[in-house]
Design a protein around this motif. Structure first.
Motif, PDB file in Angstrom:
ATOM      1  N   THR A  67      11.982  27.983  12.454  1.00 47.94           N
ATOM      2  CA  THR A  67      12.636  26.677  12.633  1.00 47.94           C
ATOM      3  C   THR A  67      13.766  26.488  11.620  1.00 47.94           C
ATOM      4  O   THR A  67      14.822  25.945  11.945  1.00 47.94           O
ATOM      5  CB  THR A  67      11.599  25.542  12.453  1.00 47.94           C
ATOM      6  N   ARG A  68      13.519  26.939  10.399  1.00 45.83           N
ATOM      7  CA  ARG A  68      14.548  26.792   9.369  1.00 45.83           C
ATOM      8  C   ARG A  68      14.870  28.170   8.811  1.00 45.83           C
ATOM      9  O   ARG A  68      14.298  28.606   7.811  1.00 45.83           O
ATOM     10  CB  ARG A  68      14.042  25.893   8.248  1.00 45.83           C
ATOM     11  N   PHE A 101      19.580  31.055   6.988  1.00 43.48           N
ATOM     12  CA  PHE A 101      21.021  30.737   7.046  1.00 43.48           C
ATOM     13  C   PHE A 101      21.356  29.311   6.638  1.00 43.48           C
ATOM     14  O   PHE A 101      22.498  29.010   6.323  1.00 43.48           O
ATOM     15  CB  PHE A 101      21.640  31.129   8.390  1.00 43.48           C
ATOM     16  N   TYR A 102      20.344  28.426   6.635  1.00 37.98           N
ATOM     17  CA  TYR A 102      20.599  27.045   6.200  1.00 37.98           C
ATOM     18  C   TYR A 102      21.131  26.969   4.776  1.00 37.98           C
ATOM     19  O   TYR A 102      21.812  26.027   4.408  1.00 37.98           O
ATOM     20  CB  TYR A 102      19.319  26.206   6.321  1.00 37.98           C
ATOM     21  N   GLU A 103      20.779  27.963   3.956  1.00 35.77           N
ATOM     22  CA  GLU A 103      21.209  27.943   2.551  1.00 35.77           C
ATOM     23  C   GLU A 103      22.489  28.731   2.314  1.00 35.77           C
ATOM     24  O   GLU A 103      23.083  28.656   1.246  1.00 35.77           O
ATOM     25  CB  GLU A 103      20.111  28.558   1.665  1.00 35.77           C
ATOM     26  N   ASP A 139      26.241  30.034   2.484  1.00 40.33           N
ATOM     27  CA  ASP A 139      27.599  29.539   2.744  1.00 40.33           C
ATOM     28  C   ASP A 139      28.566  30.322   1.869  1.00 40.33           C
ATOM     29  O   ASP A 139      28.156  31.141   1.050  1.00 40.33           O
ATOM     30  CB  ASP A 139      27.698  28.032   2.461  1.00 40.33           C
ATOM     31  N   LEU A 147      12.255  21.727   8.537  1.00 42.48           N
ATOM     32  CA  LEU A 147      13.684  21.806   8.179  1.00 42.48           C
ATOM     33  C   LEU A 147      13.899  21.482   6.702  1.00 42.48           C
ATOM     34  O   LEU A 147      14.798  22.044   6.068  1.00 42.48           O
ATOM     35  CB  LEU A 147      14.504  20.840   9.051  1.00 42.48           C
ATOM     36  N   SER A 173      19.514  20.738   2.478  1.00 42.22           N
ATOM     37  CA  SER A 173      20.463  21.766   2.045  1.00 42.22           C
ATOM     38  C   SER A 173      21.866  21.239   2.309  1.00 42.22           C
ATOM     39  O   SER A 173      22.063  20.277   3.067  1.00 42.22           O
ATOM     40  CB  SER A 173      20.203  23.081   2.783  1.00 42.22           C
ATOM     41  N   ILE A 175      24.394  22.064   3.987  1.00 39.67           N
ATOM     42  CA  ILE A 175      24.942  21.994   5.343  1.00 39.67           C
ATOM     43  C   ILE A 175      24.359  20.815   6.116  1.00 39.67           C
ATOM     44  O   ILE A 175      24.988  20.279   7.027  1.00 39.67           O
ATOM     45  CB  ILE A 175      24.702  23.331   6.092  1.00 39.67           C
ATOM     46  N   MET A 176      23.165  20.372   5.715  1.00 39.68           N
ATOM     47  CA  MET A 176      22.541  19.251   6.422  1.00 39.68           C
ATOM     48  C   MET A 176      23.311  17.947   6.219  1.00 39.68           C
ATOM     49  O   MET A 176      23.264  17.057   7.062  1.00 39.68           O
ATOM     50  CB  MET A 176      21.093  19.088   5.968  1.00 39.68           C
ATOM     51  N   GLY A 227      23.071  24.324  11.559  1.00 38.65           N
ATOM     52  CA  GLY A 227      22.880  24.819  10.190  1.00 38.65           C
ATOM     53  C   GLY A 227      23.467  26.188   9.934  1.00 38.65           C
ATOM     54  O   GLY A 227      23.142  26.836   8.930  1.00 38.65           O
TER      55      GLY A 227
END
Lengths: 634, 634
Positions: A614-615, A618-620, A622, B178, B190, B192-193, B306
């Motif tokens: 779900t998470r 890649f959410y972190e 950048d 998430l 995070s 991007i959120m 995300g």
């Protein structure tokens, strides 16, 4: 002290995040690292400032010179969290190279990009034992996996399109299109067509001379769509591609077919890259990869489809290993990364061979094998060394107190969930009980004739008494030595006790012995491996029996065996920890990677395409667009 | 004479095969080419000996310096054989750089690998006007297209997996996954959120502070599967992937969906790469790419998923153009290659900008636009120049006697079939009749305020009288000049008459004028472009009307328009040659590339995934494993 590129680490406690340690160091220009290995600028191609592809021609040049010591790093049966095998491999090399001042090269697999953005994160080691720049290591590197993806999928496209074109054309029309007239009206065979002609036993050289029957045999591959084992690949965790239906566009005239995608590192082409020994050998292996059978049951190869040459062209740069460096400035060759369950899970022969020449006598090449000794080391010995002719002197088995406690009966370890208190508090009896797993890995590995050094990858919660328990058990099981390593926290200095590896290499008393000879039947080979797992027997499904029969009939029974089995147990059941025995190993199916050169029996179901949670990671992740630096990669 | 890296060509007649000419020359080390452009080693990263990535930081460094002349190469409406536009572009630059001793950079698109192995072959120019090494140009180059494939497909995987996870989890469970608690039990967003929170108008910074309704809005993207426009891509001609069903594995619980693959160069990410101007700009464009709508009709972006940061990380090296060289040693920047029908078909803004600074005042940057002036040049002006702010002085229109004869009523030209005798024997009246096509391209191009030079790419069968007919027609239609070029046979020397380009650049009298302003409605913009095709009106399907309405409602009506139309006619019907007029242009559908920054109406059906013929190019392609050289590439 030599003039080598050595970097003194300024170690901080507690250990910072991996990416922060990696970014805190300015890597040496890779030409400096190359110079330390006596490589001149015509021996490599730069890929930016911190990566270089070492050219295969180095091998020809150094053909006469002697090899260094060859060390393989395996592990005990791991927890789902991983036991720090890559970290130990890197730490050991930092110890040998930067701390003990030995010539050393670390040979690592290139990680798939899928897990980098999925659950697992990167694979460059950790803490103060890492390959840098870690973002380049974990991302495109020098494009080898992308080349594999491109080649794999060109072959896939060639298969479906050929079936499509054969379905709508007469033998003559097909033949006329395959051998079109040139400007002066003459037809000729292209070079690759002579490979198929030879296979068919046709020795004619002019298209005009073929009889109608020969025209049919030559032009019509008559692929049985149900027999196609070649799947498409992608270096992304895309679970929705596991099973798909293709050909649903109106132009494809209803020729739909069920198939699926694997992650790119599961491609046979990755295994070919890992096992090949030269450009010429790679050309042959790629050409003879079998994609399925004709309706008459004959194997159909990439060369039958006319595409073996193009695949080689796509792979021509990928055959050159990539030179990188550790945090302490020792050299690393990154090359190939075949799946460790459905393939053989070892980095490339080519990289190991180059490295052994570069370090020379007295130097060390440390190469990593995937998962436990039942998986990576077994395949290292029986497949990789068999093809390379190289002989290791020492095998390291990486163990953690955590994994040993699990094998001793500790509660289940689940990725993403907090660890049970048993794993963070002293519990010597759990450790002692778990050492049955370590003991079997030692015994199995020793059987190859190498000296075994156990390296305990120490976590901050592990105690002295627990360490002693492992050390005693390891020596009792016949290990050459057992040492405690703190390279994660201290870099090469923390792996300094691995000087034991040097003694192990210098004191080999036995020749290399394989687990099985090649000239016994497929079933006998499977059974030899099963016994090493502790199994008392093997049972085959009807499908497996059928496939073994077909492989034998097609002349492939002389290949080594690459078991596709869970890495979480010696047996086929992931939850059976410790050293299970007396079980019957079930073989569900048997497949063949003819180009790579092995038969792979499937023990249960192996996923060849991971998914995203779900998470995802890649959410972190950048880019700092001001500095151009990658952030959030773990 | 300068100290530049100039190679004198030894020209042979008849002209040998392209690969043989390319292989007959030892390229300069790319650092020599870089030195000619005053680039020092910290301005670029080497990728082997003959390719280098020029770093974007060069632009910052040269910010204050003046640009050179900016020349765009377009063409008349082509035959399916292509009219040698790339060859002319390269030949002209060889003329300017090696023969006339001007500072010059050629800016070319990177070709897709699909056609290299399919029907078309490579795209490095031809004869004595080529980019070398041509195999590296046509294959992986420096991995930019592979990076696009990886990024495109990571986003695709993120979409399906998100729908999957949302389908089985409560709002709260989703939110907890998430924003999981960290070691001390606290949850955090995070970075991007915060982009999604901002879009939703939520200004809270702690997860704990969100109301249940806000939790739902934040966590549940609620993507409408039927609205998803994001497809997967592959850089292979794989027609069986045009329409597929995904999600058929048992673990995907029946969440099947029809979708398909495009060839990688058709990905919106390729268009983003071509139109971006900096790392920060690329980050924003990638994040705001729209993949479909929520069930409530709101656009869903990569950042909502995300993944915008990870996409940028995957593309961080791709943003740097690749430096190569022509046969005569002039510099070439290869960068981006968006499809010329569904996207804008021009190489990158970044490469053109760098090149203009590097050549400086009095120097020339020659950049190629795809297909005819109705396609490539129109989009060059109204999309690319609008985003870049750059102003071209001269547009070249490449014409061939062959194509003009076709427009004058000659028989159909079909790839792979022998040419009708009309095309290889003198026929001045056919040529004269066909010049209506040339005349309209000249008029349309002149309307932007640039000087137009017609370059006739001369074939050996073309006659003096035919040449004169074209020249007269071109001048009558308002061309600044019209010149005959023999660069294919003679290299730069053969394009020497293109000194006309220099005069054209020095004598610009008008400002750049766009075909339409951005602040009119989508329909008004479409209609302005349709009129330039010769259409008397436009008709929209219900679907197109619906999409235009939605684009406008979602706030995207201010974007430029990128028509997806056949390249084989000014109209929507490929067989209508010459200069058709009075037709009604049908708009079948309207789509949006919000990240790239354009709306693209579909005029008829565009194939975004080519296929392989019965005998693809790959039958000839192989590696000479002794020399390591590629053979058979055309």
């Amino acid at each position: 002290m030599s003039s080598r590129s050595v970097r003194k680490l300024e170690v901080v406690s507690p250990v910072p995040a991996d990416i922060d340690i990696a970014n805190s160091v300015e890597p040496f220009h890779i030409s400096e690292i190359a110079k330390d290995l006596n490589l001149s600028s015509n021996h490599y191609d730069l890929y930016g400032k911190y990566k270089a592809k070492v050219l295969l021609s180095v091998l020809d040049e150094l053909q006469g010179s002697e090899d260094g010591y060859y060390v393989v790093v395996g592990g005990i049966t791991p927890t789902p969290l991983g036991e720090g095998k890559s970290t130990t491999t890197v730490g050991l090399c930092q110890a040998l190279g930067a701390f003990l001042d030995k010539k050393v090269v670390t040979c690592l697999r290139q990680p798939s990009q899928g897990p980098t953005f999925g659950i697992k994160g990167g694979a460059a080691g950790g803490g103060y034992s890492q390959v840098i720049p870690m973002d380049e290591f974990n991302l495109h590197l020098t494009g080898d996996i992308h080349a594999i993806t491109a080649a794999n999928n060109l072959l896939a496209a060639a298969i479906d399109t050929r079936i499509f074109h054969e379905s709508s054309q007469s033998d003559k029309a097909l033949f006329n299109r395959l051998c079109p007239p040139n400007k002066d009206g003459k037809r000729k065979f292209s070079d690759i067509m002579f490979r198929r002609l030879k296979k068919l036993g046709i020795s004619k050289t002019h298209p005009e001379d073929l009889t109608p029957e020969e025209v049919k045999k030559f032009s019509r591959l008559d692929i049985d769509p149900n027999s196609i084992t070649w799947r498409r690949v992608m270096d992304v965790n895309d679970r929705f591609l596991r099973k798909i239906t293709v050909g649903q566009g109106p132009e494809e005239k209803g020729m739909v077919r069920e198939t699926g995608f694997d992650i790119s590192v599961a491609s046979e082409i990755m295994a070919v890259l890992a096992l090949t020994t030269s450009l010429a050998d790679m050309r042959e292996r790629l050409g003879k990869m079998v994609i399925g059978n004709s309706k008459a049951g004959d194997p159909i190869t990439a060369d039958d489809l006319g595409v073996g040459g193009a695949l080689t062209v796509l792979m021509k740069d990928a055959i050159n290993p990539t030179l990188m460096q550790t945090l302490e400035g020792t050299p690393v060759l990154v090359h190939a990364g075949p799946f460790a369950n459905i393939a053989h899970g070892n980095s490339s022969i080519v990289a190991d061979k180059i490295a052994l020449k570069l370090v020379g006598p007295g130097g060390f090449v440390v190469t990593e094998a995937g998962f436990g000794a039942d998986i990576g080391t077994e395949k290292f010995m029986n497949i990789k060394c068999r093809y390379s002719g190289l002989i290791p002197q020492c095998a390291i088995i990486v163990a953690t107190i955590r994994a040993l406690k699990m094998h001793g009966g500790g509660p289940e370890v689940v990725a993403g969930k907090p660890l049970d208190h048993a794993y963070v508090n002293e519990n010597v009896s759990l450790v002692e009980a778990g050492c049955v797993n370590l003991a079997r890995h030692i015994a199995n590995t020793k059987a190859y004739g190498v000296n075994v050094v156990v390296a305990v990858n120490k976590f901050s919660t592990d105690t002295e008494a627990e360490m002693n328990a492992v050390r005693n058990a390891a020596l009792a099981a016949g290990a050459f030595d057992a040492v405690i390593c703190t390279h994660h926290a201290h870099g090469g200095k923390g792996a300094g006790t691995l000087v034991a590896v040097q003694r192990a290499c210098e004191n080999v008393t036995q020749p290399l012995r394989f687990l099985y000879p090649l000239d016994i039947s497929i079933k006998e080979k499977i059974e030899a491996i099963a016994r090493s797992y502790g199994a008392s027997g093997v049972e085959y499904t009807e499908q497996a029996e059928k496939q073994i029969e077909m492989c034998s009939r097609q002349g492939f029974s002389g290949l080594p065996i690459c078991m596709a089995k869970t890495q979480y147990s010696f047996s086929h059941i992931a939850s059976e920890k410790g050293a299970p025995s007396g079980f019957i190993l079930p073989i569900r199916d048997v497949r063949a990677s003819i180009g790579a050169g092995f038969i792979y029996p499937l023990v249960g179901t192996m996923s060849t395409m991971p998914g995203l949670p779900t998470r995802p990671c890649f959410y972190e992740i950048d880019l700092d667009t001001t500095t151009g630096k990658v952030i959030g990669l773990s």
